[in-house]
Each structure stands twice: as C-alpha cells, then as structure tokens.
Design a protein around this motif. Structure first.
Motif, PDB file in Angstrom:
ATOM      1  N   SER A 161       0.788  -1.232  -0.039  1.00 53.09           N
ATOM      2  CA  SER A 161      -0.053  -0.082   0.091  1.00 53.09           C
ATOM      3  C   SER A 161       0.757   1.277  -0.046  1.00 53.09           C
ATOM      4  N   MET A 162       2.191   1.248   0.022  1.00 49.84           N
ATOM      5  CA  MET A 162       2.976   2.434  -0.109  1.00 49.84           C
ATOM      6  C   MET A 162       3.516   2.532  -1.447  1.00 49.84           C
ATOM      7  N   ASP A 163       3.762   4.025  -1.555  1.00 45.81           N
ATOM      8  CA  ASP A 163       4.173   4.472  -2.888  1.00 45.81           C
ATOM      9  C   ASP A 163       5.627   4.223  -3.031  1.00 45.81           C
ATOM     10  N   VAL A 164       6.352   3.075  -3.326  1.00 42.22           N
ATOM     11  CA  VAL A 164       7.414   2.382  -3.565  1.00 42.22           C
ATOM     12  C   VAL A 164       7.690   1.832  -4.967  1.00 42.22           C
ATOM     13  N   LEU A 165       8.938   1.623  -5.539  1.00 39.47           N
ATOM     14  CA  LEU A 165       9.010   1.195  -6.775  1.00 39.47           C
ATOM     15  C   LEU A 165       9.153  -0.359  -6.675  1.00 39.47           C
ATOM     16  N   GLY A 166      10.003  -0.815  -5.747  1.00 37.49           N
ATOM     17  CA  GLY A 166      10.227  -2.306  -5.466  1.00 37.49           C
ATOM     18  C   GLY A 166       9.732  -2.670  -4.087  1.00 37.49           C
ATOM     19  N   ARG A 167       9.589  -4.173  -3.791  1.00 33.97           N
ATOM     20  CA  ARG A 167       9.240  -4.448  -2.482  1.00 33.97           C
ATOM     21  C   ARG A 167      10.126  -5.687  -2.001  1.00 33.97           C
ATOM     22  N   ASP A 168      11.206  -6.042  -2.312  1.00 30.49           N
ATOM     23  CA  ASP A 168      11.726  -7.027  -2.150  1.00 30.49           C
ATOM     24  C   ASP A 168      12.445  -6.507  -0.702  1.00 30.49           C
ATOM     25  N   THR A 169      12.658  -7.734   0.277  1.00 35.29           N
ATOM     26  CA  THR A 169      13.013  -7.502   1.357  1.00 35.29           C
ATOM     27  C   THR A 169      14.060  -8.667   1.915  1.00 35.29           C
ATOM     28  N   THR A 170      15.209  -8.339   2.416  1.00 34.41           N
ATOM     29  CA  THR A 170      16.185  -9.387   2.831  1.00 34.41           C
ATOM     30  C   THR A 170      16.555  -9.138   4.180  1.00 34.41           C
ATOM     31  N   LEU A 171      17.067 -10.289   4.977  1.00 33.61           N
ATOM     32  CA  LEU A 171      17.510 -10.253   6.215  1.00 33.61           C
ATOM     33  C   LEU A 171      18.826  -9.977   6.168  1.00 33.61           C
ATOM     34  N   ARG A 172      19.526  -9.106   6.675  1.00 35.20           N
ATOM     35  CA  ARG A 172      20.940  -8.663   6.761  1.00 35.20           C
ATOM     36  C   ARG A 172      21.823  -9.847   7.380  1.00 35.20           C
ATOM     37  N   MET A 173      22.843 -10.470   6.677  1.00 35.48           N
ATOM     38  CA  MET A 173      23.578 -11.542   7.075  1.00 35.48           C
ATOM     39  C   MET A 173      24.993 -10.959   7.523  1.00 35.48           C
ATOM     40  N   ASN A 174      25.549 -11.838   8.437  1.00 41.07           N
ATOM     41  CA  ASN A 174      27.113 -11.613   8.510  1.00 41.07           C
ATOM     42  C   ASN A 174      27.619 -13.071   8.459  1.00 41.07           C
ATOM     43  N   GLY A 175      28.301 -13.305   7.255  1.00 43.41           N
ATOM     44  CA  GLY A 175      28.700 -14.653   6.861  1.00 43.41           C
ATOM     45  C   GLY A 175      27.107 -15.613   6.860  1.00 43.41           C
ATOM     46  N   GLU A 176      27.497 -16.740   7.698  1.00 45.45           N
ATOM     47  CA  GLU A 176      25.977 -17.448   7.683  1.00 45.45           C
ATOM     48  C   GLU A 176      25.122 -17.326   8.657  1.00 45.45           C
ATOM     49  N   ARG A 177      25.405 -16.302   9.476  1.00 45.09           N
ATOM     50  CA  ARG A 177      24.229 -15.924  10.814  1.00 45.09           C
ATOM     51  C   ARG A 177      23.792 -14.417  10.346  1.00 45.09           C
ATOM     52  N   PRO A 178      22.573 -14.183  10.873  1.00 46.21           N
ATOM     53  CA  PRO A 178      22.402 -12.917  10.908  1.00 46.21           C
ATOM     54  C   PRO A 178      22.986 -11.780  11.523  1.00 46.21           C
ATOM     55  N   PHE A 179      23.158 -10.598  10.886  1.00 44.60           N
ATOM     56  CA  PHE A 179      23.713  -9.494  11.257  1.00 44.60           C
ATOM     57  C   PHE A 179      23.172  -9.207  12.743  1.00 44.60           C
ATOM     58  N   ILE A 180      23.918  -8.698  13.808  1.00 48.30           N
ATOM     59  CA  ILE A 180      23.429  -8.593  15.037  1.00 48.30           C
ATOM     60  C   ILE A 180      23.912  -7.154  15.162  1.00 48.30           C
ATOM     61  N   THR A 181      22.981  -6.234  15.666  1.00 49.10           N
ATOM     62  CA  THR A 181      23.100  -4.715  15.815  1.00 49.10           C
ATOM     63  C   THR A 181      23.889  -4.702  17.521  1.00 49.10           C
ATOM     64  N   ILE A 187      18.483  -6.839  11.174  1.00 53.15           N
ATOM     65  CA  ILE A 187      18.237  -5.721  10.406  1.00 53.15           C
ATOM     66  C   ILE A 187      17.410  -6.632   9.088  1.00 53.15           C
ATOM     67  N   ILE A 188      16.442  -5.868   8.697  1.00 51.68           N
ATOM     68  CA  ILE A 188      15.771  -6.223   7.286  1.00 51.68           C
ATOM     69  C   ILE A 188      15.949  -5.024   6.368  1.00 51.68           C
ATOM     70  N   ASP A 189      16.683  -5.328   5.229  1.00 51.31           N
ATOM     71  CA  ASP A 189      16.978  -4.376   4.426  1.00 51.31           C
ATOM     72  C   ASP A 189      15.837  -4.378   3.198  1.00 51.31           C
ATOM     73  N   LEU A 190      15.240  -3.121   2.936  1.00 51.61           N
ATOM     74  CA  LEU A 190      14.078  -3.070   2.098  1.00 51.61           C
ATOM     75  C   LEU A 190      14.630  -2.435   0.842  1.00 51.61           C
ATOM     76  N   HIS A 191      14.478  -3.124  -0.291  1.00 49.79           N
ATOM     77  CA  HIS A 191      15.081  -2.884  -1.506  1.00 49.79           C
ATOM     78  C   HIS A 191      13.779  -2.238  -2.420  1.00 49.79           C
ATOM     79  N   LEU A 192      13.721  -0.883  -2.154  1.00 47.65           N
ATOM     80  CA  LEU A 192      12.523   0.027  -2.695  1.00 47.65           C
ATOM     81  C   LEU A 192      12.607   0.577  -3.978  1.00 47.65           C
ATOM     82  N   GLY A 193      14.000   0.932  -4.164  1.00 49.14           N
ATOM     83  CA  GLY A 193      14.132   1.633  -5.673  1.00 49.14           C
ATOM     84  C   GLY A 193      14.106   2.966  -5.420  1.00 49.14           C
TER      85      GLY A 193
END
Length: 262
Positions: A161-181, A187-193
């Motif tokens: 429902s948002m005004d964005v060009l793309g909607r792909d999302t990825t979990l940020r990784m650190n090697g084979e494990r999720p990146f930890i803040t 962190i989920i990265d939104l590839h919106l364009g």
C-alpha cells in the motif's frame, strides 16, 4: 598519506575536515558511524592532541567508541551528556530536503537517538550520496529477533500500500548468521528503488510490533557538507537556505592517515 587516497576517500576526508570547524571547545559532540565519520573522528582527535581542544564525545556505535578513545577523545554516554551541541555523521543517501537514509553500517538506532538529542545535526558525505528521491540505497529496518519472520511478512504486506518502486526484503547477514546490532537486534533491508512518501512509510513501519526503528532520518539534518575528490567542499544549510563552496588543501599527516581500515 593523502597521496595514496582514492578520489572517493579524498572526498570523504575533505567533508570530514570541514565539519570539525563546527566543533568548539567544551562541546558535547555526537560521533557518527561509518567510513566518512571515521575521518571526522580522526580529525577531532588530531585537534584534541595538537590544539588542546576539550570535548566530550558520544559515540553511536561500539566501533566509533573504540576509535574515539584511540585518538584521545573523552567518551561519555548519552545519559551522562543528556543533550548534545552537535552530531556529525555520514549518510547512505540524502535528497534535496536533506532527508536521509542511514543504517548501512547497522548503527541506525543509536545514530537516530543521538542525532535527535542534538541542537544541530551535520551530515558529511561524498557527492555520490545525493539522490533525487530516496530509496536507491536499501532501507534498513531494525527488528527484534523474536518473530522476525512474522515482522518481515508484515513489512512486506505494508509495502503493497506504499508508494515505492520495489518491495523485495532481505535479512541482513554476517556470513552464515544474521547480522546483530549493538542492541542485539536484526536488520531487514528493504530494496525499494524509490520512496514516494518517506514520512508516511516511516510512520507506518514504526507503529508495527517488532519494528524497533527504521533508517529514514526525516527533518533531522540541518547541514550537509559534500566533499569532492579534487578537494572542493560544498556546505548546504537548510535552515539558513545557503550554499557555500570552498576548497581544502590536503595536508599529509602521518598520525591522521595511518591505520585507516574502515
């Protein structure tokens, strides 16, 4: 040494070098995270050692805290400082209204808290970070680990429902494990364009359970300092409505340019 720097690193350096002109003796300074902010911390450290500058720095990440201590800056917590005179940080993107996307280094939560607790936020960047519309750089969203896949699905549903060009999302990784803040989150990265309405998107996401914060820094930045590879610097002040241009000469300083591995 500066002679060994690439044009992009020279651009980052001159922006950082110009930004420390805003720092005065006795100030409490927010210290950003990232490669450009690291130059700024190094420049401030040189002023502390050589010029007797007395400041207290509030870092936005553990790695910035380590660097600040290395170069001789007194580090305190935001709770100790309570309020800051200025925060200087980098950005992954900025638009004509000085709205930003930040969080490429994973420190967006502390960065946003520190920036909003400051009288002034100054962003330092190379010219390649300027965009017509935010969204080319993936938008980071910090989420708690519990139920993160559900939160990710809810974010994806919201994007329909948002005004964005793309909607792909990825979990940020650190090697084979999720990146930890630093706060122990994912962190989920939104590839919106392109983000057509950043304010709407930011508000909607931050109302979602599981979302801690997002990387849209809206109506927070006061000044952007742009660096160019040939030493030129452009300073844009959104409050004053001014644009100033200058050129900095490179001065080779062994203490400043050694061990820059960011």
């Amino acid at each position: 040494m500066t002679g060994e720097l690439s044009p992009i690193d020279k651009a980052k350096f001159v922006a950082a070098k110009r930004s420390v002109d805003y720092v005065e003796d006795g100030m409490r300074v927010g210290l950003g995270t990232g490669s450009t902010a690291a130059w700024m911390v190094r420049c401030l450290g040189e002023m502390v050692r050589n010029d007797g500058l007395r400041i207290k720095g509030v870092p936005t990440s553990t790695r910035t805290a380590e660097l600040a201590r290395e170069v001789g800056i007194e580090v305190i917590s935001l709770d100790e400082a309570k309020w800051l005179d200025v925060t200087i940080d980098g950005a992954d993107e900025f638009d004509g209204n000085l709205n930003l996307i930040k969080g490429g280094g994973g420190a967006l939560l502390q960065e946003k808290i520190v920036a909003t607790a400051s009288d002034q936020m100054i962003v330092i960047a190379d010219v390649g970070k300027e965009v017509e519309s935010l969204g080319s750089f993936p938008l980071p969203v910090e989420v708690i680990p519990f139920g993160w896949q559900t939160t990710k699905s809810l974010v994806e549903e919201l994007l329909i429902s948002m005004d964005v060009l793309g909607r792909d999302t990825t979990l940020r990784m650190n090697g084979e494990r999720p990146f930890i803040t630093d706060e122990g989150n994912y962190i989920i990265d939104l590839h919106l364009g392109r983000i057509g309405n950043p304010h709407q998107l930011s508000m909607a996401m931050n109302q979602m359970p599981g979302v801690v914060e997002n990387g849209l820094f809206l109506d927070i930045c006061d000044v952007v300092i742009l660096g160019f590879g040939d030493g030129r610097v452009e300073t844009r002040d959104i409050n004053e409505g001014t644009v100033e241009e200058d050129r900095l000469d490179f001065v080779e300083t062994d203490n400043l340019f050694t061990d820059m591995n960011d």
